[in-house]
Scaffold this motif. Sequence first.
Motif, PDB file in Angstrom:
ATOM      1  N   ASP A 180       0.781  -1.333  -0.117  1.00  0.00           N
ATOM      2  CA  ASP A 180       0.034   0.042  -0.059  1.00  0.00           C
ATOM      3  C   ASP A 180       0.873   1.206  -0.086  1.00  0.00           C
ATOM      4  O   ASP A 180       0.455   2.345   0.520  1.00  0.00           O
ATOM      5  N   GLY A 181       2.124   1.100  -0.464  1.00  0.00           N
ATOM      6  CA  GLY A 181       2.887   2.373  -0.814  1.00  0.00           C
ATOM      7  C   GLY A 181       3.180   3.102   0.691  1.00  0.00           C
ATOM      8  O   GLY A 181       3.703   4.146   0.597  1.00  0.00           O
ATOM      9  N   LYS A 182       3.188   2.532   1.846  1.00  0.00           N
ATOM     10  CA  LYS A 182       3.454   3.234   3.065  1.00  0.00           C
ATOM     11  C   LYS A 182       4.904   2.743   3.509  1.00  0.00           C
ATOM     12  O   LYS A 182       4.817   1.511   4.035  1.00  0.00           O
ATOM     13  N   ILE A 183       5.715   3.501   3.532  1.00  0.00           N
ATOM     14  CA  ILE A 183       6.966   3.207   4.299  1.00  0.00           C
ATOM     15  C   ILE A 183       7.114   2.676   5.691  1.00  0.00           C
ATOM     16  O   ILE A 183       7.630   1.642   6.089  1.00  0.00           O
ATOM     17  N   LYS A 184       6.490   3.440   6.300  1.00  0.00           N
ATOM     18  CA  LYS A 184       6.474   3.448   7.912  1.00  0.00           C
ATOM     19  C   LYS A 184       5.523   1.958   8.201  1.00  0.00           C
ATOM     20  O   LYS A 184       6.041   1.219   8.811  1.00  0.00           O
ATOM     21  N   LYS A 185       4.484   1.996   7.932  1.00  0.00           N
ATOM     22  CA  LYS A 185       3.765   0.809   7.799  1.00  0.00           C
ATOM     23  C   LYS A 185       4.421  -0.489   7.596  1.00  0.00           C
ATOM     24  O   LYS A 185       4.263  -1.486   8.172  1.00  0.00           O
ATOM     25  N   GLY A 186       4.939  -0.562   6.479  1.00  0.00           N
ATOM     26  CA  GLY A 186       5.890  -1.704   5.724  1.00  0.00           C
ATOM     27  C   GLY A 186       6.879  -2.010   6.563  1.00  0.00           C
ATOM     28  O   GLY A 186       7.062  -3.144   6.786  1.00  0.00           O
ATOM     29  N   LEU A 187       7.520  -1.208   7.255  1.00  0.00           N
ATOM     30  CA  LEU A 187       8.865  -1.536   7.974  1.00  0.00           C
ATOM     31  C   LEU A 187       8.565  -1.909   9.456  1.00  0.00           C
ATOM     32  O   LEU A 187       9.299  -2.697   9.932  1.00  0.00           O
ATOM     33  N   THR A 188       7.343  -1.322   9.881  1.00  0.00           N
ATOM     34  CA  THR A 188       7.356  -1.507  11.538  1.00  0.00           C
ATOM     35  C   THR A 188       5.981  -2.027  11.867  1.00  0.00           C
ATOM     36  O   THR A 188       5.866  -2.372  13.018  1.00  0.00           O
ATOM     37  N   ASP A 189       5.104  -2.332  10.812  1.00  0.00           N
ATOM     38  CA  ASP A 189       3.650  -2.952  11.443  1.00  0.00           C
ATOM     39  C   ASP A 189       2.932  -4.156  10.767  1.00  0.00           C
ATOM     40  O   ASP A 189       2.076  -4.307  10.446  1.00  0.00           O
ATOM     41  N   LYS A 190       3.998  -4.667   9.912  1.00  0.00           N
ATOM     42  CA  LYS A 190       3.619  -6.139   9.414  1.00  0.00           C
ATOM     43  C   LYS A 190       4.366  -7.207   9.816  1.00  0.00           C
ATOM     44  O   LYS A 190       4.967  -7.429  10.811  1.00  0.00           O
ATOM     45  N   LYS A 191       4.196  -8.230   9.095  1.00  0.00           N
ATOM     46  CA  LYS A 191       4.739  -9.707   9.553  1.00  0.00           C
ATOM     47  C   LYS A 191       6.287  -9.441   9.787  1.00  0.00           C
ATOM     48  O   LYS A 191       6.643  -9.948  10.779  1.00  0.00           O
ATOM     49  N   VAL A 192       6.739  -9.100   8.884  1.00  0.00           N
ATOM     50  CA  VAL A 192       8.187  -9.008   8.912  1.00  0.00           C
ATOM     51  C   VAL A 192       8.777  -7.495   9.433  1.00  0.00           C
ATOM     52  O   VAL A 192       8.328  -6.397   8.887  1.00  0.00           O
ATOM     53  N   LEU A 193       9.499  -7.551  10.768  1.00  0.00           N
ATOM     54  CA  LEU A 193       9.795  -6.265  11.306  1.00  0.00           C
ATOM     55  C   LEU A 193      11.502  -5.704  10.529  1.00  0.00           C
ATOM     56  O   LEU A 193      12.161  -6.700  10.413  1.00  0.00           O
ATOM     57  N   PHE A 194      11.677  -4.589  10.478  1.00  0.00           N
ATOM     58  CA  PHE A 194      12.883  -4.333   9.745  1.00  0.00           C
ATOM     59  C   PHE A 194      14.079  -4.629  10.740  1.00  0.00           C
ATOM     60  O   PHE A 194      15.216  -4.629  10.354  1.00  0.00           O
ATOM     61  N   THR A 195      13.727  -4.634  12.082  1.00  0.00           N
ATOM     62  CA  THR A 195      14.692  -5.075  12.849  1.00  0.00           C
ATOM     63  C   THR A 195      15.374  -6.319  12.779  1.00  0.00           C
ATOM     64  O   THR A 195      16.276  -6.943  13.360  1.00  0.00           O
ATOM     65  N   GLU A 196      14.373  -7.328  11.968  1.00  0.00           N
ATOM     66  CA  GLU A 196      14.853  -8.763  11.700  1.00  0.00           C
ATOM     67  C   GLU A 196      16.064  -8.629  10.755  1.00  0.00           C
ATOM     68  O   GLU A 196      16.709  -9.858  10.621  1.00  0.00           O
ATOM     69  N   LEU A 197      16.425  -7.507  10.169  1.00  0.00           N
ATOM     70  CA  LEU A 197      17.394  -7.730   9.126  1.00  0.00           C
ATOM     71  C   LEU A 197      18.919  -7.612  10.198  1.00  0.00           C
ATOM     72  O   LEU A 197      19.826  -8.059   9.345  1.00  0.00           O
ATOM     73  N   MET A 198      18.830  -7.684  11.123  1.00  0.00           N
ATOM     74  CA  MET A 198      20.231  -7.448  11.989  1.00  0.00           C
ATOM     75  C   MET A 198      19.939  -8.221  13.163  1.00  0.00           C
ATOM     76  O   MET A 198      18.859  -8.284  13.728  1.00  0.00           O
ATOM     77  N   ASP A 199      20.970  -8.740  13.939  1.00  0.00           N
ATOM     78  CA  ASP A 199      21.238  -9.227  15.250  1.00  0.00           C
ATOM     79  C   ASP A 199      21.094  -7.762  15.865  1.00  0.00           C
ATOM     80  O   ASP A 199      22.122  -7.214  15.936  1.00  0.00           O
ATOM     81  N   CYS A 200      19.743  -7.457  16.535  1.00  0.00           N
ATOM     82  CA  CYS A 200      19.841  -6.381  17.321  1.00  0.00           C
ATOM     83  C   CYS A 200      18.699  -6.471  18.378  1.00  0.00           C
ATOM     84  O   CYS A 200      18.039  -7.243  18.273  1.00  0.00           O
ATOM     85  N   GLU A 201      18.684  -5.801  19.326  1.00  0.00           N
ATOM     86  CA  GLU A 201      17.531  -5.613  20.152  1.00  0.00           C
ATOM     87  C   GLU A 201      16.512  -4.539  20.177  1.00  0.00           C
ATOM     88  O   GLU A 201      15.512  -4.783  20.660  1.00  0.00           O
ATOM     89  N   GLY A 202      16.808  -3.527  19.182  1.00  0.00           N
ATOM     90  CA  GLY A 202      15.902  -2.611  18.984  1.00  0.00           C
ATOM     91  C   GLY A 202      16.229  -1.839  17.788  1.00  0.00           C
ATOM     92  O   GLY A 202      17.491  -1.802  17.204  1.00  0.00           O
TER      93      GLY A 202
END
Length: 507
Positions: free
Chosen positions: A332-354
């Motif tokens: 749906d063309g929404k960057i914020k929603k796509g990165l932080t609000d769906k099945k895959v979170l952008f934090t999963e891209l790295m070994d990180c805690e936040g």
Amino acid sequence: TSYPDKVDISNCDKEPIHIIGKSQAHGVIVACDKNSLEITQIGENAGEFFGIAYEELLGKPISYLVPESFSSTLKGLDTFRQMPEVSQVEINNIQFIAIPHISGESLIIDFEPAKETRNAFKYQRELSNILNNLSASKTPEDLCADAARITRKIFGYDRVMVYKFDEEWNGEVIAEEKDDKFESWLGLHYPASDIPKQSRELFLKHKVRIIGDVNYNPVPIVPEISPINGEPLDLSRSELRGVSPIHIEYLQNMKVGASLTAALISNGKLWGLLACHHYSAKIIDYYHRQTCEFLTQIFSNELSLKETNRYINKLEEWGKIRDDLVNQIEVDGKIKKGLTDKKVLFTELMDCEGGALFLNGKLRVIGKTPSKEQVKSLCLDFLAQREETVYFTKSLSKFYPPAIEYIDTASGILSIKLGRSNKDFLLWFRPEVIQKVNWGGNPDKKASYDEEKQRIAPRKSFEKWTQELTGVSNAWMDYQISAADAIRESLSSIILEKQKLKIDKLN
Ligand code: BLA
């Protein structure tokens, strides 16, 4: 007593070890004029090995000492850019391995007594053993352990270590194989000044070096200055080059009796050393040193291969997550929603805690992070002022002091700039991991001034000394930085696309 005001570690870099003017005692250095083949400089121990006093040999043609069959191979070497050939020669009823090389105007020949005749079959078996063992190891870590094991098996040193340099040329023992009698040095760190710059540089020229007997009497090479050009003899590539007295004292303090050190080179750079210690005198002959050099070459090749493979595997893994994220945004063309609000979170891209997304002045945080105010300040006061599009550190508070307040959530950060504005960021956070660094001796006391010897002396104790580092997270790996850069490109092109659409609409 130590005289801290006189201890200047940077002096260690200045000792001209390549023109030391001394040879080790287990062989004889002979230097000739490379054109006339007249002997110009020679080790004072010539008489002991050749049965002819050095005084008698100086000024004589090399054929006075060696058989014609050998001296004839030494003519006009430099002119034809030929590699001088190593030969076995008999002098004084003793078999020697004669190892010639060109050094400036001189032809240097290192003579070492031959210990055994070379057994081609045994040699061949050793080489294929090395090749098979090192190519079978699965990971870079296994490779180091295997290299230590096989080196000890072939050469029989009491302790064999793989020593790896870090960005500042400090080093760590990352693999070790030793006699059970000795305490382990695995994991110990050593400061850069233990192996000064000129010594590291020599390892790129002469890759395998033995110190046959730490308690040897250095043999003067006479005359000290070459009659050919009035310069000291450059022993950079000599097999028998004498050893800096500082390093001898260092080994004596470690109770070491002999060593073999071999360069581990990766992409033309000194990556580490294969460091072998023996607790009594020990000489490895020239042919075996060649075997060792072969081993380090295989090691270097395998290391690059295994590191590249690991890199590619990780990139593929992160590549999938990146694709998922981009798809989530494109739905749906929404960057914020796509990165932080769906099945895959952008934090999963790295070994990180936040992580945090700071976009169009709005902040969204996920997982363990500093407070929102703190993250905003970090973006605006620090990251926005920096040039890099990808910024990472494992100790943020060192570069941005306010971060000392939140080392428990963000000792380490990796951040990317989004789009062309200097205000949008995607960040990953890593908490402090209390790091204990074990040093082989207190690095604050790495040297003292020896008043009697009028020079710097190495430390006396190599006892384990533990240093605790605070405000430091796990390090970001090269493939993680690449992954961050890749998602930055994807996101930036989405942002650009959206801006273009907006402008098109306005028009
Ligand atoms: C050389 N120091 C070296 C070398 C090693 C180390 C491997 C090369 C030896 C060779 O060429 O054969 C250090 N050895 C280690 C370390 C371990 C090990 C870290 O086994 C860990 C297990 N040394 C000092 C200080 C100075 C110094 C304070 O501690 C300088 C003032 C100097 N080290 C020094 C010099 C050399 C050296 C000058 C070159 C020796 C030479 O080639 O003659």
